[in-house]
Design a protein around this motif. Sequence first.
Motif, short mmCIF file in Angstrom:
data_model
loop_
_atom_site.label_atom_id
_atom_site.label_comp_id
_atom_site.label_asym_id
_atom_site.label_seq_id
_atom_site.Cartn_x
_atom_site.Cartn_y
_atom_site.Cartn_z
N LYS A 166 0.83 -1.21 0.00
CA LYS A 166 0.00 0.00 0.00
C LYS A 166 0.87 1.26 0.00
N LEU A 167 1.96 1.22 0.74
CA LEU A 167 2.87 2.37 0.75
C LEU A 167 3.52 2.55 -0.62
N GLN A 207 2.10 1.72 -3.48
CA GLN A 207 1.06 2.31 -4.32
C GLN A 207 0.89 3.80 -4.02
N SER A 208 1.06 4.16 -2.75
CA SER A 208 0.96 5.58 -2.38
C SER A 208 2.09 6.38 -3.01
N TYR A 246 1.23 6.83 -6.64
CA TYR A 246 0.22 7.89 -6.78
C TYR A 246 0.87 9.27 -6.67
N ALA A 247 1.73 9.45 -5.66
CA ALA A 247 2.37 10.75 -5.47
C ALA A 247 3.28 11.10 -6.65
N PHE A 299 -8.24 9.64 -7.48
CA PHE A 299 -8.55 8.24 -7.19
C PHE A 299 -9.72 7.81 -8.02
N TYR A 345 -5.67 5.07 -8.93
CA TYR A 345 -5.83 6.46 -9.34
C TYR A 345 -5.88 6.53 -10.86
N ASN A 373 1.52 17.79 -2.29
CA ASN A 373 1.98 16.48 -2.76
C ASN A 373 3.38 16.17 -2.23
N TYR A 407 2.95 15.02 1.31
CA TYR A 407 2.39 13.67 1.29
C TYR A 407 3.47 12.65 0.95
N TYR A 408 4.25 12.93 -0.09
CA TYR A 408 5.31 12.02 -0.53
C TYR A 408 6.33 11.81 0.58
N VAL A 439 4.98 9.54 3.29
CA VAL A 439 4.98 8.12 2.89
C VAL A 439 6.39 7.55 2.94
#
Length: 131
Positions: free
Chosen positions: A10-11, A13-14, A17-18, A44, A76, A105, A108-109, A112
């Motif tokens: 999941k991380l 994928q995060s 996304y970022a 998303f 996304y 962003n 956020y990046y 993560v």
Amino acid sequence: MNLFGGTINKLEQSLDYATAKNNAISNNISNADTPGYKAQEVTFKNALNDALSSSLQAKRTNEKHIPFNSTQNLPYRTATNSNTTYNHNGNNVDIDKEMTELAKNQIYYNGVVDRINGKFGSLQTVIRGGS
């Protein structure tokens, strides 16, 4: 066998996304003065997929047919907003909005990345025997 559980996936994928969001924002900023350019946005698509899958079930009658869900299985999607125009040249990039999105962003990046570092740090501690 999933060694790390679903957290690392999941991380990952995060981070994907970022990165996609950063690429879209960078393209928007670099094309802020390009006539006719329309801004792109990464969003998303889970809600869209849920709505489509609940209302329409497609069935392939032959394995050689093109699959109905041939798009990549990413959480996304990138969309182009072609309904608006902010500038006299047909361009719809709002540079203030893009710079704000870029800053959000980046935060956020970095969050993560810190979380992934923490996960790997915990694994490293376990491998070393707790010291």
